[in-house]
Enzyme design. Structure first.
Site, PDB file in Angstrom:
ATOM      1  CB  SER A 215      43.922  50.395  47.972  1.00 40.33           C
ATOM      2  OG  SER A 215      44.717  49.244  47.741  1.00 40.33           O
TER       3      SER A 215
ATOM      4  CE1 TYR B  89      42.314  49.652  43.022  1.00 39.70           C
ATOM      5  CE2 TYR B  89      44.248  48.998  44.279  1.00 39.70           C
ATOM      6  CZ  TYR B  89      42.888  49.223  44.207  1.00 39.70           C
ATOM      7  OH  TYR B  89      42.110  49.010  45.320  1.00 39.70           O
TER       8      TYR B  89
ATOM      9  CE  LYS C 159      38.088  41.014  44.279  1.00 37.87           C
ATOM     10  NZ  LYS C 159      37.930  42.409  43.787  1.00 37.87           N
TER      11      LYS C 159
END
Length: 336
Positions: free
Chosen positions: A117, A144, A180
């Site tokens: 990411s 995250y 999502k």
């Protein structure tokens, strides 16, 4: 045989569609679907695949070599919520689970392509280069991003990246993201706000060097992401970490104006305060350095923001059937 973990999710199901379009359906989907009302299952309903294996059943089968003939494993299955606060859950799903998958792939000579990411870059102080030599200088802004960084570092230290490929996705948008919730793209949220009340809310800037709505992101169409993954499958020598973005930073104002234009409406934007819990972990500028991927041999042009938004809005969001489907939308392109 190709395995896609997270295959019912956003990028995973878009990848399944891409492979189907390329004539392949020898694909195993690994995922959890959750409540039917959430609609995640609809991402798969118009696509072809050989089998579906629940996530909790997959690793024991892989580790015991009870699934034969796997050549490529596309690992998209992880917690993708940047706001997830359960650090232990992030370690379990994004780090420990990925380590076990990578270990099996190395032992069984399976090509691994996994999702990292752009959140690993933090505030961008160390730049946005995907050179593995800079990996230890990166400081993610949230747990995250740190969970993704942990696996990247582990993969580098243990030689996994000599054979595998990690993809640092920037701000991905496009069909099949509808399940999502808060993690869906600003395009999807803007479309819903415009159709429901005629205007869009954007966060105010809390930095004097950025005007409201002028925070910058690298927005990339999911179809560009899947094209890159398809290319990587055909080019196994391209290993290591690679950015996956458009290579261009655009403002949220640009993004929302493109949605209004696609709907043939005049822009109407309201700037609202950013919640305090987001302010400390908010990225004001991201832009993928795509030179490394290009040097590896990838030559496809990336979809422009305006063309990508127009395609997404007109051919999917405004359609009663907005999902990737082999029997619909097969001729659309990012320039439609």
């Amino acid at each position: 045989m190709i395995v896609i973990t997270g295959g019912a999710g956003f990028i995973g199901s878009a990848m399944l569609w891409m492979l189907n379009m390329l004539g392949r359906d020898d694909i195993i989907i690994v995922d959890t679907l959750g409540l039917a009302a959430r609609g995640k299952w609809k991402n798969l309903s118009g696509l072809r695949f050989a089998d579906f294996i629940p996530r909790d059943q997959f690793l024991p089968l892989l580790e015991s070599k009870k699934i034969s003939g796997i050549t490529d494993l596309i690992h998209m299955g992880a917690i993708s919520a940047t706001t997830e606060t359960d650090a232990d859950l992030l370690i379990e799903r994004n780090f420990a689970f990925s380590k076990r998958i990578a270990t099996c792939c190395m032992q069984q000579n399976i090509r691994l392509i996994y999702a990292s990411s752009a959140a690993t870059y933090g505030n961008g102080a160390s730049g946005y280069t995907d050179d593995e030599k800079t990996i230890d200088t990166l400081r993610p802004l949230n747990m995250y991003g740190y969970s993704k960084q942990l696996f990247d570092r582990w993969a580098l230290r243990n030689g996994v990246l000599e054979k595998a490929t990690g993809l640092k996705f920037f701000n991905v948008y496009g069909p099949n993201e509808y399940h999502k919730g808060d993690m869906s793209s600003v395009i999807f949220k803007a479309f819903r706000q415009i159709t429901e009340k005629g205007c869009v809310n954007l966060f105010k800037s809390h930095r004097p060097d950025y005007r409201d709505g002028e925070q910058l992101r690298d927005f990339v169409h999911v179809r560009d992401c899947t094209a890159i993954i398809a290319w990587l499958i055909e080019n196994p020598a391209a290993t290591g970490l690679f950015n996956v973005g458009s290579g261009t930073a655009r403002s949220f104002n640009d993004l929302v104006n493109a949605v209004f234009t696609a709907l043939d409406k005049e822009p109407a934007i309201t700037y609202i305060p950013m919640p305090e819990h987001l302010q400390g972990g908010y990225q004001y500028h991201t832009c993928a350095d795509m030179a490394k991927l290009q040097q590896a041999g990838y030559r496809n042009a990336m979809t422009s923001l305006e063309a990508g938004v127009r395609d997404y809005v007109r051919n999917y969001l405004a359609s009663p059937e907005p999902y990737y489907d082999l029997y619909r939308h097969t001729t659309n392109s990012g320039n439609s």
